[in-house]
Design an enzyme around this catalytic site. Structure first.
Site, PDB file in Angstrom:
ATOM      1  N   ARG A  72       0.837  -1.184   0.000  1.00 35.37           N
ATOM      2  CA  ARG A  72       0.000   0.000   0.000  1.00 35.37           C
ATOM      3  C   ARG A  72       0.882   1.247   0.000  1.00 35.37           C
ATOM      4  O   ARG A  72       1.857   1.326  -0.718  1.00 35.37           O
ATOM      5  CB  ARG A  72      -1.008  -0.062   1.134  1.00 35.37           C
ATOM      6  CG  ARG A  72      -2.183  -1.035   0.828  1.00 35.37           C
ATOM      7  CD  ARG A  72      -3.324  -0.844   1.779  1.00 35.37           C
ATOM      8  NE  ARG A  72      -4.525  -1.539   1.326  1.00 35.37           N
ATOM      9  CZ  ARG A  72      -5.647  -1.588   2.034  1.00 35.37           C
ATOM     10  NH1 ARG A  72      -5.703  -1.004   3.233  1.00 35.37           N
ATOM     11  NH2 ARG A  72      -6.712  -2.216   1.577  1.00 35.37           N
ATOM     12  N   SER A  73       0.594   2.253   0.821  1.00 35.97           N
ATOM     13  CA  SER A  73       1.318   3.520   0.663  1.00 35.97           C
ATOM     14  C   SER A  73       2.745   3.510   1.167  1.00 35.97           C
ATOM     15  O   SER A  73       3.466   4.488   0.967  1.00 35.97           O
ATOM     16  CB  SER A  73       0.542   4.665   1.322  1.00 35.97           C
ATOM     17  OG  SER A  73      -0.502   5.086   0.480  1.00 35.97           O
ATOM     18  N   ALA A  74       3.190   2.429   1.793  1.00 35.87           N
ATOM     19  CA  ALA A  74       4.629   2.307   2.040  1.00 35.87           C
ATOM     20  C   ALA A  74       5.381   2.276   0.711  1.00 35.87           C
ATOM     21  O   ALA A  74       6.587   2.523   0.660  1.00 35.87           O
ATOM     22  CB  ALA A  74       4.926   1.065   2.869  1.00 35.87           C
ATOM     23  N   LYS A  76       5.149   4.483  -1.479  1.00 41.22           N
ATOM     24  CA  LYS A  76       5.560   5.851  -1.815  1.00 41.22           C
ATOM     25  C   LYS A  76       7.032   6.106  -1.506  1.00 41.22           C
ATOM     26  O   LYS A  76       7.696   6.879  -2.192  1.00 41.22           O
ATOM     27  CB  LYS A  76       4.681   6.860  -1.078  1.00 41.22           C
ATOM     28  CG  LYS A  76       3.240   6.930  -1.596  1.00 41.22           C
ATOM     29  CD  LYS A  76       2.436   7.971  -0.842  1.00 41.22           C
ATOM     30  CE  LYS A  76       1.056   8.190  -1.464  1.00 41.22           C
ATOM     31  NZ  LYS A  76       0.151   7.035  -1.279  1.00 41.22           N
TER      32      LYS A  76
END
Length: 393
Positions: A72-74, A76
């Protein structure tokens, strides 16, 4: 998960991290997870346990040392490394207008949006005027074209608000325009392969058999309320529940919500939330950013490391409705996402995952899970592990 069978190793002095990991499984409702910590590039924690499928725990394979999971947003934090390395090589100017590389982007009052605004969530483009279907979101062209046409929600550079999905589409298009390469290809060839990392933007076919499935899991009563430790006048839940709010529209940029276990979606490699990897590789990645790996060259020069983690955005977040801190592409230690110290930088993933580096201690931390909670930035399971690491240091 009573009687959790935890596998892996911890170095002497880091036993509290193992204890916290066990309690995550036995008391905090953990389903399948891994945690890795490196100190000066040396592994000191490498643990895993649980099931690869929270919905079928008794029939699914157990989590192993090679299990990969959607970050998921890790994700980024992985994508952010690409523009920094390009800047370090003189191939991308972070202070240049985005339109210098992507002329179509200049439309609708965006002529002065800088590349650094994309990295620091200051571009004013956290939501799409018209949400995309999962198929459109994955085709690599529809999202950038929509963002190029769209007017910003605020004057770029004057405020910040978390860009959950659009962050990835914006940066990936700038990378492609500047280099002719996709972010996924750059990550694979320039970072993951040289460092021997199981990290990808998009799950490759060869690793599909190793991938855990995501599933929502309830938080036990004792663990509830651990997300976002600042209580604003309007809670994130209230903002998310309002279909007209910027919060709801930002997180609903893909509608209907995609099936994150579908093979096509997993393979698409969304650069904001579609990365895959192991906790071990995430920790090694952040050690490489610090230049602490004894068997590999540093990724960031000291100047680039300072650039990446210098505060660019601080204060009320127009999307997360709490106070957040961001550097260039990385979330910084703060009340919304506690890490180890004021100098820590990295990124959480909605649902539970977290990875970061702490230059002062030389530590790199990564936690991955397939049990998705409603937490956005500060999951109680990850935070229990962070507190244990802090105790050991």
């Amino acid at each position: 998960m009573a009687g959790a069978d935890v596998r892996g190793t911890v170095a002497e002095g880091y036993e509290p991290v193992r204890d916290a990991f066990v309690r995550n499984l036995t008391e905090r409702g953990e389903t399948g997870a891994a945690v890795a910590v490196q100190r000066d590039g040396r592994p000191v924690v490498d643990l895993w346990a649980g099931t690869t499928d929270p919905e079928h725990p008794h029939t699914a394979p157990e989590w192993t040392q090679d299990t990969v999971v959607m970050l998921r947003s890790a994700t980024k934090g992985l994508t952010a490394a690409v523009p920094h390395l390009l800047h370090q090589r003189g191939q991308l100017d972070l202070d240049a207008p985005v339109g210098h590389y992507w002329p179509e982007f200049k439309a609708a009052g965006k002529e002065r949006v800088l590349v650094r605004h994309l990295l620091s969530h200051r571009a004013g483009l956290p939501a799409l005027d018209t949400p995309l279907t999962p198929e459109q979101a994955s085709d690599g062209a529809t999202a950038p074209a929509a963002l190029a046409r769209q007017a910003p929600a605020w004057q770029p550079g004057t405020a910040h608000g978390y860009h959950p999905h659009t962050y990835g589409w914006l940066l990936a298009e700038v990378i492609r325009r500047a280099t002719g390469r996709t972010a996924a290809r750059f990550l694979a060839r320039e970072i993951a392969e040289p460092l021997g990392l199981d990290l990808w933007l998009g799950l490759p076919d060869a690793a599909r058999h190793r991938a855990a499935r995501l599933a929502p899991v309830p938080a036990p009563e004792a663990a509830r309320g651990g997300d976002l430790r600042i209580r604003p006048k309007r809670s994130l839940a209230e903002a998310y529940g309002d279909p007209e709010s910027l919060t709801n529209r930002a997180f609903s940029a893909i509608t209907p919500p995609p099936d994150e276990n579908a093979p096509d979606y997993r393979a698409a490699g969304h650069p904001a939330a579609g990365g895959f990897g192991t906790a071990r590789s995430l920790a090694r990645f952040y050690s490489a950013l610090l230049g602490r790996l004894p068997d590999a060259p540093r990724l960031f020069t000291p100047a680039t490391l300072t650039q990446a983690r210098s505060q660019e955005s601080y204060g009320p977040d127009r999307v997360l409705v709490v106070t957040t801190r961001f550097g260039l592409g990385y979330m910084l230690h703060g009340p919304a996402s506690p890490m180890l110290s004021a100098g820590s930088f990295g990124h959480p993933g909605r649902g539970g995952s977290l990875a970061f580096a702490d230059p002062e201690s030389g530590a790199a931390f990564a936690y991955t899970t397939n049990g998705m909670r409603k937490s956005v930035t500060s999951d109680p399971r990850a935070q229990a592990l962070v507190r244990a690491v802090r105790e050991c240091l």
